[in-house]
Scaffold this active site. Structure first.
Site, PDB file in Angstrom:
ATOM      1  CG  MET A   1      -2.269  12.988   8.848  1.00 16.02           C
ATOM      2  SD  MET A   1      -1.667  11.918   7.958  1.00 16.02           S
ATOM      3  CE  MET A   1      -0.022  11.487   8.495  1.00 16.02           C
TER       4      MET A   1
ATOM      5  NE  ARG B   1      -0.078   3.581   7.979  1.00 12.48           N
ATOM      6  CZ  ARG B   1      -1.257   2.960   8.271  1.00 12.48           C
ATOM      7  NH1 ARG B   1      -1.942   2.049   7.616  1.00 12.48           N
ATOM      8  NH2 ARG B   1      -1.781   3.288   9.616  1.00 12.48           N
TER       9      ARG B   1
ATOM     10  CE1 TYR C   1       8.180   8.704  11.095  1.00  9.04           C
ATOM     11  CE2 TYR C   1       8.018  10.635  12.122  1.00  9.04           C
ATOM     12  CZ  TYR C   1       8.625   9.855  11.082  1.00  9.04           C
ATOM     13  OH  TYR C   1       9.668  10.256  10.529  1.00  9.04           O
ATOM     14  CD  GLU C   2       2.496   9.298   8.819  1.00 11.14           C
ATOM     15  OE1 GLU C   2       1.390   8.921   8.783  1.00 11.14           O
ATOM     16  OE2 GLU C   2       3.220  10.340   9.350  1.00 11.14           O
ATOM     17  N   GLY C   3       1.582   4.774  12.099  1.00 15.64           N
ATOM     18  CA  GLY C   3       1.235   3.496  12.351  1.00 15.64           C
ATOM     19  C   GLY C   3       2.425   2.553  12.699  1.00 15.64           C
TER      20      GLY C   3
END
Length: 590
Positions: free
Chosen positions: A164, A297, A441-443
């Site tokens: 990604m 997430r 990570y991932e927001g």
């Protein structure tokens, strides 16, 4: 060296007894024919063997050796490639993939249990296939049938991996300012040019091809996030017959030297006119990418649960064996020089906190998985719509609350070990380092909290929240349910503070950001309270079937309600203090 043993008894309890998953699967046409209780148990048993015997033994050695980069090539630690070959032979990458293209089509409720085992055994190893599974999800949901037919089968097999590619050196959360460009070509393809950073598994030696999902902008794209498109860019070109062709113009410029997950290659990826294909509609790439992001997430949230479970198992074993001092009430092991430290109240506080939060998280992850299954497979439009709304509401809670409390549990486990917890061979310091990234990570978790409060609660006037709290109230209003009074009080506090925030945010935009993290945690503790009440309800009615297990479940539920749930009182007070104290100090005075 610490060992990992999958908590199969508790996983079966959650799936079969609390959520009655087999009955749900039986009424969903897409699942009824190929998954039942026996199938689920067989998959869990095999998953426990794979994670405990094949993958977990590589965790410490992988951390010590780390991924290595040389001249654009990445080498994973010793043993990873052989283990990955065995791993993909079991079809684990395609566990919940679309059967039309070679996936196993298993429900998400089952997949979350497997993901927990995988992260608990070895977070670095888990990430390679987790990104592949997420990429498959985005391709399956948004790509053309031709792209799906070409790329999904070898990705589900595990022969090809996925990545990604969002972040750029100057653009993290604010993806609207990315600079990567996509130039359309006469044959319908695009030439992708730009550089991406923090790309998990962007280069590795486990698979013969890597399929990058890349955010980029077309020449005529509108500014900001509305001008982002999503492209499929393979490391190696694919011929018409599905065989591998020439190398694409994609290279790994370096890998990061990190605090943890050192066996996972975190790459700088350079696209120098690489050939790619559009996924979904032009300028709507963020929507397509968020199909993958929302999956990731939840997956990264489960990393928090998995690491917490391993920390708990290690600390529990150590606390039973380590002899230090005598119990406050007198000798417990008079034949030994001291008592095991599990007799001490503070050690029990730490172990019970870990146990209660990890088992609560496992139940919550399963609930989110249930809603994902309903949103995907239900043939009732109203049920499907409601489940989709709950998934949107709960995903940021799962990602942030699982990982915030997962770090807490890893630190508590380290504390139980005392000085030995700071020493490498016991494994606790690695867990603390590995799980720490999951909050970032991932927001980042701060962004998850803003998403929850700003987009999922305030934006719809609290309607989505009340869809969730209505289920809690319905449970608590049934006769004889345990902890009904405490549960109703907690839900009322959540709803009241939500209404207070809705009023405040209408006149002061700072209120959302000021309250969001505490609000997410308050939400998480209330959600866990509901699930602990449900677990206690099952334990009460099933006591005769397995007294030791259900007695422990009831004792842990009591600990949660008496020692952990009261944290919502301080969270509520912090929220109601408002945003003003955050802005009394001038920026120059920090």
């Amino acid at each position: 060296m610490p060992e990992f043993n999958a908590p199969l008894r508790d996983m079966r309890f959650v799936l079969h007894e609390v959520f009655e998953a087999p009955a749900l699967w039986a009424r969903l046409p897409a699942l009824a024919d190929h998954v039942d209780a026996d199938t689920a148990d067989a998959i869990l048993e095999e998953a426990a063997k794979v994670t405990g015997q094949l993958i977990a033994p590589l965790n410490r050695s992988g951390d010590e050796e780390g991924a290595q980069w040389q001249a654009t090539t990445v080498t994973t630690p010793s043993g990873f490639k052989a283990a990955y070959t065995t791993y993909i032979e079991g079809g684990w990458v395609g566990l919940s993939g679309n059967p039309e293209f070679g996936g196993m089509g298993m429900p998400k409720m089952l997949a979350v249990q497997f993901e927990e085992m995988l992260y608990a055994a070895n977070s670095s190893f888990a990430l390679y296939s987790a990104l592949s599974s997420g990429a498959c999800l985005a391709i399956d949901a948004h790509a053309t049938h031709a792209l799906k037919s070409t790329y999904l089968p070898p990705m589900y097999e595990g022969r090809w991996a996925g990545s990604m590619c969002l972040t750029e050196a100057h653009a993290g959360t604010d993806l609207g300012i990315i600079r990567t460009r996509a130039e359309p070509q006469a044959d319908g393809s695009f030439l992708i040019t730009g550089s991406k950073i923090f790309i998990t598994g962007g280069e590795q030696d486990l698979t013969e091809n890597i399929i990058h999902l890349v955010l980029a902008k077309l020449p005529d794209a509108p500014p900001g996030p509305k001008g982002i498109s999503l492209f499929l860019v393979p490391k190696r070109r694919v011929n018409a017959d599905g065989s591998l062709g020439a190398a694409n113009a994609v290279t790994c410029g370096s890998i990061e030297h990190k605090m943890g997950i050192k066996a996972s290659a975190t790459c700088v990826m350079n696209f120098d006119g690489a050939c790619g294909w559009l996924i979904g509609e032009a300028n709507k790439g963020l929507a397509a990418m968020f199909t993958m992001m929302n999956y990731e997430r939840l997956s990264i949230g489960i990393q928090g649960i998995g690491c917490a479970e391993t920390s708990y198992q290690n600390a529990r074993t150590y606390a039973r064996e380590r002899l230090q001092s005598r119990a406050p009430t007198g000798k417990v092991a008079p034949d030994k020089v001291a008592d095991p430290i599990i007799v001490h109240p503070d050690v029990r506080r730490m172990l019970l906190s870990m146990k209660a939060m990890t088992e609560g998280g496992r139940a919550f992850a399963s609930y989110v998985g249930q809603q994902l299954d309903l949103s995907k497979f239900s043939d009732d439009p109203q049920e499907q719509e409601q489940a989709s709304a709950l998934v949107a509401l709960l995903t940021p809670v799962a990602k942030a609350f699982f990982t915030d409390t997962g770090l807490d549990s890893c630190v508590l486990g380290q504390q139980v070990f005392g000085g030995h917890g700071y020493i490498r061979e016991w494994g606790q310091e690695q867990l603390v380092r590995d799980v720490r990234i999951a909050q970032i990570y991932e927001g980042t978790n701060g962004i998850q909290a803003l998403d929850l409060l700003g987009r999922k609660v305030v934006a719809n006037g609290g309607a989505a929240l009340r869809l969730f709290t209505r289920q809690i109230r319905q449970f608590a209003s049934l006769p004889g349910k345990p902890y009904a009074r405490e549960l109703l009080d907690a839900v009322q506090r959540l709803e009241d503070v939500t209404d207070w925030l809705l009023t405040r945010a209408a006149s002061n935009p700072n209120e959302i950001g000021a309250a969001s993290v505490e609000y997410l945690h308050l939400f998480g503790y209330v959600a866990y309270a509901w699930l602990w009440a449900r677990m206690a309800d099952v334990a009460q009615s099933s006591m005769d079937a397995d007294p030791p297990f259900y007695t422990a479940k009831l004792a842990t539920a009591r600990f949660y309600f008496t020692r952990l749930l009261p944290r919502i009182l301080s969270l509520e007070q912090s929220i109601r203090a408002g945003s003003e104290p955050l802005f009394e100090l001038d920026a120059a005075s920090f």
